[in-house]
Each structure stands twice: as structure tokens, then as C-alpha cells.
Scaffold this motif. Sequence first.
Motif, PDB file in Angstrom:
ATOM      1  N   GLN A 120       6.862  87.236  14.554  1.00  0.00           N
ATOM      2  CA  GLN A 120       7.081  86.292  15.477  1.00  0.00           C
ATOM      3  C   GLN A 120       8.432  85.427  15.217  1.00  0.00           C
ATOM      4  O   GLN A 120       9.031  85.268  16.287  1.00  0.00           O
ATOM      5  CB  GLN A 120       5.812  84.919  15.329  1.00  0.00           C
ATOM      6  CG  GLN A 120       4.586  85.749  15.779  1.00  0.00           C
ATOM      7  CD  GLN A 120       3.520  84.585  15.314  1.00  0.00           C
ATOM      8  OE1 GLN A 120       3.727  83.564  14.958  1.00  0.00           O
ATOM      9  NE2 GLN A 120       2.487  84.834  15.896  1.00  0.00           N
ATOM     10  N   HIS A 121       8.981  85.276  14.007  1.00  0.00           N
ATOM     11  CA  HIS A 121      10.171  84.688  13.770  1.00  0.00           C
ATOM     12  C   HIS A 121      11.552  85.628  13.289  1.00  0.00           C
ATOM     13  O   HIS A 121      12.208  85.281  13.988  1.00  0.00           O
ATOM     14  CB  HIS A 121       9.932  83.494  12.928  1.00  0.00           C
ATOM     15  CG  HIS A 121       8.818  82.581  13.229  1.00  0.00           C
ATOM     16  ND1 HIS A 121       7.430  82.520  13.109  1.00  0.00           N
ATOM     17  CD2 HIS A 121       9.085  81.320  13.930  1.00  0.00           C
ATOM     18  CE1 HIS A 121       6.971  81.499  13.569  1.00  0.00           C
ATOM     19  NE2 HIS A 121       7.846  80.771  14.068  1.00  0.00           N
ATOM     20  N   ALA A 122      11.066  86.264  12.193  1.00  0.00           N
ATOM     21  CA  ALA A 122      12.295  87.020  11.699  1.00  0.00           C
ATOM     22  C   ALA A 122      12.818  88.175  12.855  1.00  0.00           C
ATOM     23  O   ALA A 122      14.182  88.366  12.677  1.00  0.00           O
ATOM     24  CB  ALA A 122      11.811  87.849  10.546  1.00  0.00           C
ATOM     25  N   THR A 123      12.090  88.493  13.788  1.00  0.00           N
ATOM     26  CA  THR A 123      12.752  89.356  14.711  1.00  0.00           C
ATOM     27  C   THR A 123      13.728  88.657  15.502  1.00  0.00           C
ATOM     28  O   THR A 123      14.339  89.378  16.318  1.00  0.00           O
ATOM     29  CB  THR A 123      11.585  90.022  15.541  1.00  0.00           C
ATOM     30  OG1 THR A 123      10.673  88.819  16.323  1.00  0.00           O
ATOM     31  CG2 THR A 123      10.506  90.797  15.056  1.00  0.00           C
ATOM     32  N   LEU A 124      13.607  87.275  15.565  1.00  0.00           N
ATOM     33  CA  LEU A 124      14.596  86.524  16.503  1.00  0.00           C
ATOM     34  C   LEU A 124      15.682  86.311  15.634  1.00  0.00           C
ATOM     35  O   LEU A 124      16.777  85.783  16.195  1.00  0.00           O
ATOM     36  CB  LEU A 124      13.993  85.259  16.964  1.00  0.00           C
ATOM     37  CG  LEU A 124      12.763  85.608  17.816  1.00  0.00           C
ATOM     38  CD1 LEU A 124      11.978  84.327  18.478  1.00  0.00           C
ATOM     39  CD2 LEU A 124      13.107  86.255  19.263  1.00  0.00           C
ATOM     40  N   ALA A 125      15.813  86.387  14.121  1.00  0.00           N
ATOM     41  CA  ALA A 125      16.922  85.947  13.515  1.00  0.00           C
ATOM     42  C   ALA A 125      18.170  86.435  13.794  1.00  0.00           C
ATOM     43  O   ALA A 125      19.042  86.070  13.668  1.00  0.00           O
ATOM     44  CB  ALA A 125      16.721  86.077  12.066  1.00  0.00           C
ATOM     45  N   GLY A 126      18.123  87.680  14.432  1.00  0.00           N
ATOM     46  CA  GLY A 126      19.422  88.443  14.677  1.00  0.00           C
ATOM     47  C   GLY A 126      20.151  87.834  15.653  1.00  0.00           C
ATOM     48  O   GLY A 126      21.684  87.898  15.840  1.00  0.00           O
ATOM     49  N   GLY A 127      19.490  87.172  16.669  1.00  0.00           N
ATOM     50  CA  GLY A 127      20.332  86.361  17.677  1.00  0.00           C
ATOM     51  C   GLY A 127      21.127  85.195  17.055  1.00  0.00           C
ATOM     52  O   GLY A 127      22.104  84.779  17.535  1.00  0.00           O
ATOM     53  N   VAL A 128      20.353  84.654  15.974  1.00  0.00           N
ATOM     54  CA  VAL A 128      21.143  83.377  15.453  1.00  0.00           C
ATOM     55  C   VAL A 128      22.202  83.755  14.591  1.00  0.00           C
ATOM     56  O   VAL A 128      23.435  83.446  14.531  1.00  0.00           O
ATOM     57  CB  VAL A 128      19.968  82.660  14.438  1.00  0.00           C
ATOM     58  CG1 VAL A 128      20.679  81.375  13.775  1.00  0.00           C
ATOM     59  CG2 VAL A 128      18.735  82.256  15.381  1.00  0.00           C
ATOM     60  N   GLY A 129      22.062  85.251  13.795  1.00  0.00           N
ATOM     61  CA  GLY A 129      23.009  85.646  12.877  1.00  0.00           C
ATOM     62  C   GLY A 129      24.111  85.922  13.619  1.00  0.00           C
ATOM     63  O   GLY A 129      25.382  85.990  12.965  1.00  0.00           O
ATOM     64  N   ILE A 130      24.107  86.584  14.645  1.00  0.00           N
ATOM     65  CA  ILE A 130      25.385  87.041  15.549  1.00  0.00           C
ATOM     66  C   ILE A 130      25.974  86.089  16.225  1.00  0.00           C
ATOM     67  O   ILE A 130      26.911  86.235  16.857  1.00  0.00           O
ATOM     68  CB  ILE A 130      24.941  88.139  16.209  1.00  0.00           C
ATOM     69  CG1 ILE A 130      25.758  89.094  16.689  1.00  0.00           C
ATOM     70  CG2 ILE A 130      24.140  87.765  17.686  1.00  0.00           C
ATOM     71  CD1 ILE A 130      26.675  89.817  15.785  1.00  0.00           C
ATOM     72  N   GLY A 131      25.218  84.602  16.343  1.00  0.00           N
ATOM     73  CA  GLY A 131      25.802  83.931  17.299  1.00  0.00           C
ATOM     74  C   GLY A 131      27.222  83.447  17.195  1.00  0.00           C
ATOM     75  O   GLY A 131      28.012  83.518  18.093  1.00  0.00           O
ATOM     76  N   ALA A 132      27.696  83.025  16.021  1.00  0.00           N
ATOM     77  CA  ALA A 132      29.187  82.699  15.897  1.00  0.00           C
ATOM     78  C   ALA A 132      30.278  83.671  15.925  1.00  0.00           C
ATOM     79  O   ALA A 132      31.259  83.450  16.161  1.00  0.00           O
ATOM     80  CB  ALA A 132      29.231  82.289  14.503  1.00  0.00           C
ATOM     81  N   VAL A 133      29.854  85.010  16.018  1.00  0.00           N
ATOM     82  CA  VAL A 133      30.680  86.237  15.967  1.00  0.00           C
ATOM     83  C   VAL A 133      30.480  86.965  17.155  1.00  0.00           C
ATOM     84  O   VAL A 133      31.053  88.213  17.250  1.00  0.00           O
ATOM     85  CB  VAL A 133      30.617  87.058  14.691  1.00  0.00           C
ATOM     86  CG1 VAL A 133      31.225  86.204  13.511  1.00  0.00           C
ATOM     87  CG2 VAL A 133      29.533  87.486  14.342  1.00  0.00           C
ATOM     88  N   ALA A 134      29.513  86.581  18.232  1.00  0.00           N
ATOM     89  CA  ALA A 134      29.032  87.334  19.223  1.00  0.00           C
ATOM     90  C   ALA A 134      30.156  87.771  20.077  1.00  0.00           C
ATOM     91  O   ALA A 134      30.369  89.050  20.736  1.00  0.00           O
ATOM     92  CB  ALA A 134      28.146  86.493  20.131  1.00  0.00           C
ATOM     93  N   ASP A 135      31.339  86.980  20.245  1.00  0.00           N
ATOM     94  CA  ASP A 135      32.123  87.300  21.279  1.00  0.00           C
ATOM     95  C   ASP A 135      33.579  87.988  20.581  1.00  0.00           C
ATOM     96  O   ASP A 135      34.410  88.212  21.003  1.00  0.00           O
ATOM     97  CB  ASP A 135      32.743  86.104  22.066  1.00  0.00           C
ATOM     98  CG  ASP A 135      33.274  84.959  21.172  1.00  0.00           C
ATOM     99  OD1 ASP A 135      33.094  85.114  19.948  1.00  0.00           O
ATOM    100  OD2 ASP A 135      34.241  84.133  21.706  1.00  0.00           O
ATOM    101  N   MET A 136      33.406  88.059  19.247  1.00  0.00           N
ATOM    102  CA  MET A 136      34.568  88.737  18.509  1.00  0.00           C
ATOM    103  C   MET A 136      34.443  90.110  18.372  1.00  0.00           C
ATOM    104  O   MET A 136      33.406  90.795  18.677  1.00  0.00           O
ATOM    105  CB  MET A 136      34.519  88.086  17.060  1.00  0.00           C
ATOM    106  CG  MET A 136      34.644  86.511  16.940  1.00  0.00           C
ATOM    107  SD  MET A 136      34.656  86.063  15.319  1.00  0.00           S
ATOM    108  CE  MET A 136      34.528  84.314  15.439  1.00  0.00           C
ATOM    109  N   ILE A 137      35.685  90.973  17.978  1.00  0.00           N
ATOM    110  CA  ILE A 137      35.585  92.291  17.865  1.00  0.00           C
ATOM    111  C   ILE A 137      35.133  92.717  16.662  1.00  0.00           C
ATOM    112  O   ILE A 137      35.728  92.979  15.632  1.00  0.00           O
ATOM    113  CB  ILE A 137      36.993  92.869  18.447  1.00  0.00           C
ATOM    114  CG1 ILE A 137      37.482  92.467  19.732  1.00  0.00           C
ATOM    115  CG2 ILE A 137      36.974  94.206  18.275  1.00  0.00           C
ATOM    116  CD1 ILE A 137      38.653  92.754  19.915  1.00  0.00           C
ATOM    117  N   ILE A 138      33.651  92.998  16.525  1.00  0.00           N
ATOM    118  CA  ILE A 138      32.971  93.319  15.374  1.00  0.00           C
ATOM    119  C   ILE A 138      32.573  94.819  15.500  1.00  0.00           C
ATOM    120  O   ILE A 138      31.807  95.260  14.389  1.00  0.00           O
ATOM    121  CB  ILE A 138      31.929  92.331  14.826  1.00  0.00           C
ATOM    122  CG1 ILE A 138      30.809  92.171  15.786  1.00  0.00           C
ATOM    123  CG2 ILE A 138      32.703  91.091  14.524  1.00  0.00           C
ATOM    124  CD1 ILE A 138      29.620  91.465  15.583  1.00  0.00           C
TER     125      ILE A 138
END
Length: 564
Positions: free
Chosen positions: A322-340
Motif C-alpha cells: 500500500q505504501h512502499a509502491t508509492l515511494a518512487g514518486g517521492v524519491g524522484i520528486g526533487a530531480v523529476a525535471d532534471m536530465i537523469i
Amino acid sequence: LARIDCFCRTVIVSTMPADSYSARDVCGRVKGLVFPSFLLVFEVAILVVFGLLVEYDEPAKALPGQANSSATQQLALNADVGSLESSNIVQASYPFFQDIHFMVFVGFGFLVTLVRRYGYSGVGYNLLLGAFCIQWATVVMGLFSFIQQAQDGAESYKIVVSLKSMVQYDFSTVAVLVTFGAVLGKTTPLQLIIMALLEVIFYSANQTLNSHILEAADVGRSLLIHTFGAYFGLSVSLILYKKRAFEEDKTSSTHRSDLFAMLGTLFLWIFWPSFNGALASGNAQYRAVINTYYAMTGSVLASFVFSAFLSKEHKFNMIHIQHATLAGGVGIGAVADMIIQPWGALFIGACSGAIAVIGYRAITPLLRKYLYLQDSCGVHNFHGLPGVLSGIASIVAAAVADTHLVSYENSLYVVFPARAPSSSSELTTEQQLLGIGPGQGRSSGTQALFQLALLANTLITAIIGGVITGVVVLLFGYLLESVPVGHFFDDFPYWKVPDDVDNKASLPETNPAIDISDGFPMKEYVLENKRRDSSEDESDDDESEPQGDDDKSLKVVNVEVQVL
């Protein structure tokens, strides 16, 4: 004073029939009016402030009337252009806003229904806090916007409402809902509103500091929302610590409540790319959606893998899914618009999911045992740890931006506005057409340090603000009303529930208006004395004599000793 109050109320309870509590306890009824009265006063005050300060953004204002002169014809032409601009703004921004709004009220609402006896409260308080925070954030963040208006030399100060600002108000609501998850089931409605009232102020202050001084990149608000909300909530929970809070069986879930919570997970999972891409623009927004898309899939696979690996029976744990599957959205948030690159997004998402599951299995028990942190919904694992990971990823991404490793070209100043030259004359025509303005002229290393500063400042502000808020909330509980430990994770004290739910069936004689101290054990002791006395009278029949004053005094003294 608390001991005297407990003793006096215990004496009253011990001499009252069990079926007369609600009729006799006038004080409890009066306290029940405090919360709706507070909300009524708040709403009246908000109406006054809105009437004096809040106005539409320019594209939303009324169009001029019939054109009868050259001047008004020009106004009409400008109005046509403005109407087209308004339509373009709605078409471009409203889908993102709609997705975020759905996440706030439906996704998070269903997600907190996993506690079997707290479904009404989870969904209901989520809606209440959401509506309250939107109104309050409009005022607070609008007042902070006066700083920018002063720098622009505005003659009059107004709170301007636009689609972009509405997204910001929803973001502040998400921070409060994250905190709500940490204290779920342990606070009264009034305490939740007081908590939200203060948290929005601290949140707005932290965001304003980043906007005007730090200028760190955080397009998905992993630091400003998720990290802030998680550690703010943990700090509040620390102040509200109750030793026996998680000893009750009511913290468990049922098959049905888990399914409802999983429904919230699916809604959040689907719409998270909109959350991370709402404040980006151009090709940066395009990257934010793609990166979040793959990060979310990475966290799902990692959650299933580590949930099975770390389980004794090697089975999946529904809480993890229920919760850990959503953690990727949090983890990527600060760099979501960067060229990674997509592989980088996938890697960050997988790491976020793994960290979240490890947090549930190993870190949460340690925090509860040694630091007295009672995290009801595991927001530290879902929001806190992935948020810190996102902050670390942003430091690395900022350090290598526009070097021989990664080339941004004209996108560099869109993602990192503070890296733009300090003079507009140094900007190319193409960069100016992209809406890039003068910046601070920072290097990649300097920008990385400011990313670190945002992470540190967010943690400090959240912890200090959470402790202050926790103390205020605790004082309100002492002065007015708090939830007794025996009523933690229960809908029954504040909601009318059907007769067939286990809340009512298991607590037929409870009444939250007369709970004392931690309340529940004390009242059960008094009720048990009543039951024992009545059963002894029935069994002994005529052989036993009626109880004298000495027996009643002894019973009250026993109660007093337990209170002390």
C-alpha cells in the motif's frame, strides 16, 4: 489540579448509574460545542479576509463591455487576447490541477482507511483538513507573497488567486495530510485543526525561504512537502506520546479496510506524474512526467521483492504494498525535471521502494522502542526516507549538471533558475524567449550546496515547528479535550456509527465526554466495580446486607489511589 479534577470526576462517575452518563454530564456536552464554534468563527474570519484582500488573477477578471470608442475598442481587443490567454491557461494547467485535487481528496482519503475502526475518521478528517487548509493556505501564502509584491514596487497589496496558486494550496494540504498520517487515531478534530493551522504557517515560511533565498530545485516538492510533512508529523507524535497507544488490537486492519486503502494507493500511483510535473514547464515538464512514470514502476517491483525477502514466511505484506509502491514518486520528486535518463529514474524509484520496506521492517520498531516515535501510518518510511533520498539525488544531479557528464543546453536555466547570469544582457535571445530571467550566476558546485541547504533547513524547520505545534496541541488537549488511550483508533467517540460495527458492540457503555486522565482504564474500573457489586447483590440475594457508606468510600479511595 489534574489529579484533583480526575478524583472529583471519578467520585461523580462512581455514584451515577451507568445508563445516565450522557444525560448527567453537562460539561461533556458543552465541550462538544467547542469544535463547531471554532470552525464557525474561523469561517467568518476567512470571509472577511477574502472580501478585503483576495481577488482574481488577470486572466480570470471580467471582460469590458460594448466597444463605442477607439479606446474601448482597444480594450476589447486586449480582452479578446486575454480571453484566449485564459483559455490556454485552463487547457494547459487544469488537467494537472484536477489530478492533484483528486489525489488529495480521494487518494489520500482512501489510503488512511486501513485501520479497521477508523474508516469514518480517516476519510472524514481528510476531507475536513483538505478544505480547511485550502482556505487557510490562501491567506497565509498570500500574505507571504506580499514580499514579492514589495520587491516589485506594488502600490497596493492583494492576494491573487490563479490556477498555479491553487496547485500551491493543494500542495500545502498534502504536507498537512502527511502529518495527519503520523498522528492518525490519536487526536481530536480540534487538535487536528490547530495542528493544520500552525503547520501551514511553518510550511509557507520554509517555501518562501527557498523561493527568495536558497532557490534550490524541487519541482516535485519531495523536500518541501514530503520530507517536511513526515518529520513535522513525527515531532508532533513525539510530544503526544502515549505508552499504550499501540497495545490495542484496534490498530489492525481487516480484509475490507485493506482493499479500500489499496484503492487509494492505485489512485495515487496513477496520478503521481501529474503531481511531480504540475509546476514544471516546457521540456522540463515532459521529463518530469517520464521520469516519474518509470520511478513509480521501479518502486512497485522493489516493494514486492523486498516485502517477500524480509518476511519470515516470504509472503507479501499488504502494508508494504500500500505504501512502499508509492515511494518512487517521492524519491524522484526533487530531480523529476532534471536530465537523469530513464535508467536513473528507474534506479531511484527502486531504491525508494526498497528503503520504504526496510523502514517498515527494521526502522519503525526501533523508532518506537528507543525514540518513542509512534508513526501511525508509517509516513517516515513512505514520505520521510524517500524524501531524504530525493534530496541527496538532487545534490548529485545539481553537481553534475551541464558538465561533461550531462549537457542541459538552454534547459539549464529552466531547471536551475539561480544558475542563470545575474545580468539579462548575458542571456541569449532564445533564452529570453523561453522566459528565463536574471539569476545568481551560480556554478554547479554552489548549486549543489544550496540543494543541501534546502534539505537541512527543511529538516530543522519541520522538527522545530513540529515540536512547537505538538506542545500547543497537547495544551489544547489538557485544557479542552483529548482522546483517551482506550479510544485511540476509534470512530465511536466523534461519529455516529451503525449498530453493526465492532466499535459500538465492544464499547456499549463508553462515553467520551466523561473519560478521565487516560480515561479508559479508570472508567472501566468504576464500571467493573458496579457490575461486581450488582452481581454480588443478585447472587447473595437476602443473605447479604446493603452496602454501607464505608464500602462506597473504600471504592472511591481505591479509584483515587489508581489515579495517583
